[in-house]
Design a protein around this motif. Structure first.
Motif, PDB file in Angstrom:
ATOM      1  N   ILE A  94      -2.535   0.646  -4.154  1.00 44.53           N
ATOM      2  CA  ILE A  94      -1.705  -0.542  -3.993  1.00 44.53           C
ATOM      3  C   ILE A  94      -0.778  -0.632  -5.201  1.00 44.53           C
ATOM      4  N   ALA A  95       0.512  -0.658  -4.946  1.00 43.82           N
ATOM      5  CA  ALA A  95       1.515  -0.769  -6.011  1.00 43.82           C
ATOM      6  C   ALA A  95       1.901  -2.229  -6.171  1.00 43.82           C
ATOM      7  N   VAL A  96       1.883  -2.709  -7.403  1.00 44.82           N
ATOM      8  CA  VAL A  96       2.208  -4.100  -7.693  1.00 44.82           C
ATOM      9  C   VAL A  96       3.376  -4.150  -8.667  1.00 44.82           C
ATOM     10  N   ASN A 100       0.158   3.415   6.726  1.00 42.69           N
ATOM     11  CA  ASN A 100      -0.593   2.612   5.768  1.00 42.69           C
ATOM     12  C   ASN A 100      -1.667   1.779   6.464  1.00 42.69           C
ATOM     13  N   ILE A 101      -2.812   1.653   5.792  1.00 40.59           N
ATOM     14  CA  ILE A 101      -3.837   0.765   6.311  1.00 40.59           C
ATOM     15  C   ILE A 101      -3.470  -0.669   5.939  1.00 40.59           C
ATOM     16  N   VAL A 159       0.854  -1.185   0.000  1.00 41.40           N
ATOM     17  CA  VAL A 159       0.000   0.000   0.000  1.00 41.40           C
ATOM     18  C   VAL A 159       0.892   1.238   0.000  1.00 41.40           C
ATOM     19  N   ALA A 160       0.727   2.092  -0.990  1.00 43.52           N
ATOM     20  CA  ALA A 160       1.578   3.268  -1.128  1.00 43.52           C
ATOM     21  C   ALA A 160       1.287   4.280  -0.028  1.00 43.52           C
ATOM     22  N   GLU A 201       0.465  -0.380 -11.432  1.00 43.17           N
ATOM     23  CA  GLU A 201       1.801  -0.934 -11.581  1.00 43.17           C
ATOM     24  C   GLU A 201       2.846   0.050 -11.065  1.00 43.17           C
ATOM     25  N   ASP A 202       3.865  -0.475 -10.442  1.00 45.52           N
ATOM     26  CA  ASP A 202       4.981   0.343  -9.973  1.00 45.52           C
ATOM     27  C   ASP A 202       5.987   0.457 -11.104  1.00 45.52           C
ATOM     28  N   LEU A 203       5.658   1.308 -12.094  1.00 51.43           N
ATOM     29  CA  LEU A 203       6.448   1.418 -13.313  1.00 51.43           C
ATOM     30  C   LEU A 203       7.623   2.361 -13.121  1.00 51.43           C
TER      31      LEU A 203
END
Length: 548
Positions: free
Chosen positions: A423-425, A300-301, A16-17, A376-378
């Protein structure tokens, strides 16, 4: 002989960002009198000249900078302005030098990567094919020759940048390097020399001051009262223009900050630090004031809380955002959505396009009832070099135009105000596996699913912790739904998820037993329909048949 299995890279965990750590709001300074504009121009030009001198002095110090040199610079500036203006100028100078230092390090890494790639490709035979991880050889002798010359150019630049970095030299242009180079291309920029000169001088003004908690209204240099009145502490050489006590000038215009106005007013009334910046936009002919402040980052939660009501998976592209809502089990629900934006034109236009697309995305996510958006965590920092992609100019322009950093920052800050978690994936294989497992099953005569839509499902499922692939379809003869495959994705912890469905006739077992029939067959009119259980392998009537 089977080919060796491809080694996939390790997939990073989703997270979670963090929310934003500060905020900045803007309002227009309208109804300024000619005297107000004159004072603002004089103060901005005077402090801008001092800031330019301070930046030059800081660059000369290089790595020899210390608290003593900083104190000497501040004393010199105090005599020509004030102690607070001197503090604001020196702090801005230190931030600018640090930013240039980081940019120099990034430029050095790009040069090293380019030289390393060219050296590798020159060592390969001409025409040799490469892989996804490493490029191959050059196509012809001519291209090989020209790349040898470019390698010498990059090595010369690399040597010069390394020497500057070791010596602590940075190159800073107050006003911007792009605007400086525009002076040599006025025709292409559709500007005249006086127009360019006005923009250049305006961009070099200095009218900003950091706040200080405990001081009156949170800022003693540029003070804004809760009712919007603005007063500025004048430098010593311009004290004759003061129209208020203690060498201050009060503007006739007032501000109200429509966005986050109550939050700003609460800080000002509590005498908490607020930083202000006054600037002039030549193209519009308007004055603006920016107010900014920081606040502690909210923890972050938990991931489980964010995913309690499903998630919206978002695939980022060069001209649109592809989104699809997923339920708690990872099943796509409803129809896919696309939020278009146009990244051509000026910087302000591109930024506005990104903000509008994100606003539509957040509003749609709120109507869906979800509390999380998966993105996406680009990072294309290592993918933009011309040495890696060679002649693929359109592809390099494509990935260079994707506003990954700006979109990520904007989405995080805008989602914080709506209560939606980001949410970063890991972006690995999301487009490939999404198209492989989801594009065809979700395509019908009424809906055509694209690779981007399928990728948004893969992103959402990865955020939820589900595997991207769908359940393997059973043989057609074993499908209980007659002419359709069961696409529902049951939770992995659900009991009986992989078991077969029970026959519908199980529900009528008791009534049928009273009639002398087995639960899986209908009554027949003749006893000649008796079948062998072992040979048929299915439910049959027993030997005692009752004709109707």
């Amino acid at each position: 002989m089977t080919e060796p299995k491809k080694q996939l890279r390790q997939i990073a965990l989703s997270f979670v960002a963090l929310g934003p750590s500060g905020v900045s709001v803007r309002d227009r300074l309208g109804h300024l009198t000619p005297e107000d504009e004159k004072v603002l121009r004089l103060v901005g030009a005077h402090l801008g000249s001092l800031a330019s001198r301070d930046v030059a002095a800081r660059c000369r110090d290089g790595l020899d900078h210390s608290t003593d040199t900083w104190a000497a610079r501040k004393r010199e500036l105090t005599a020509m302005s004030s102690s607070r203006w001197a503090g604001a100028i020196t702090k801005a100078t230190h931030d600018q030098w640090a930013l240039s230092r980081r940019g120099q390090a990034a430029h050095l890494q790009n040069l090293e990567a380019g030289a390393r790639t060219i050296t590798h490709r020159l060592s390969l035979p001409i025409g040799e094919k490469g892989s996804k991880k490493t490029p191959g050889g050059y196509r012809s002798k001519s291209e090989w020759f020209h790349k040898t010359r470019r390698l010498h150019v990059l090595e010369d630049r690399l040597t010069a940048v390394q020497a500057d970095r070791e010596a602590g030299h940075v190159h800073v242009v107050r006003g911007g390097k792009r605007l400086l180079n525009t002076r040599h291309n006025l025709t292409a920029a559709q500007l005249t020399e006086p127009e360019w000169r006005q923009r250049w001088e305006t961009s070099r003004w200095f009218l900003q001051a950091d706040g200080e908690s405990g001081k009156r209204y949170g800022n003693e240099t540029i003070r804004v009262t809760p009712d919007g009145e603005i007063s500025i502490k004048l430098p010593v050489p311009l004290a004759e223009y003061a129209n208020s006590r203690h060498g201050r000038y009060t503007l006739a215009a007032k501000v109200r900050f429509p966005h986050r106005g109550p939050e700003w007013a609460d800080r000002v009334e509590a005498n908490r630090a607020v930083a202000y910046r006054i600037h002039y936009q030549v193209a519009k002919g308007r004055w603006y004031v920016d107010a900014s402040w920081t606040f502690p980052v909210v923890p972050n939660i938990p991931m489980e809380t964010a995913l309690a009501h499903g998630v919206v998976g978002v695939d980022t592209n060069a001209d649109h955002l592809a989104a699809w809502r997923l339920d708690t089990h990872g099943n796509p629900t409803g129809q896919p959505r696309r939020f278009w934006f146009d990244l051509s034109g000026t910087t302000q236009h591109r930024d506005a396009q990104v903000r509008h697309a994100l606003s539509r995305l957040l509003n749609w996510a709120k109507t869906c009832g979800v509390a999380a958006i998966a993105v996406e965590d680009l990072d294309f920092a290592a993918e933009k070099t011309r040495e890696k992609h060679d002649r693929k100019r359109r592809f390099r322009q494509l990935i260079s135009g994707m506003p990954t950093g700006r979109l990520r920052g904007r989405l995080t800050s805008m989602a914080d105000a709506t209560g939606i978690a980001i949410i970063a994936v890991d972006p690995a294989y999301t487009s490939l596996w999404g198209a492989q497992h989801w594009q065809k099953p979700l395509t019908s005569t009424n809906r055509k699913t694209s690779r981007h839509d399928a990728a948004s499902i893969a992103i959402g499922r990865r955020a939820q912790g589900h595997p991207i692939r769908r359940r393997t379809a059973p043989p057609r003869a074993h499908q209980s739904d007659a002419h359709g495959h069961r696409t529902a994705q049951a939770d992995r912890r659900a009991l009986g998820r992989e078991e077969t469905r029970h026959p519908v006739t199980d529900r009528g077992q008791e009534p049928l037993a009273r009639t002398g029939r087995t639960p899986s067959t209908r009554a027949t009119r003749t006893p000649k329909t008796v079948r062998d259980v072992r040979s048929a392998g299915q439910w049959v009537q027993d030997s005692l048949l009752l004709a109707e």
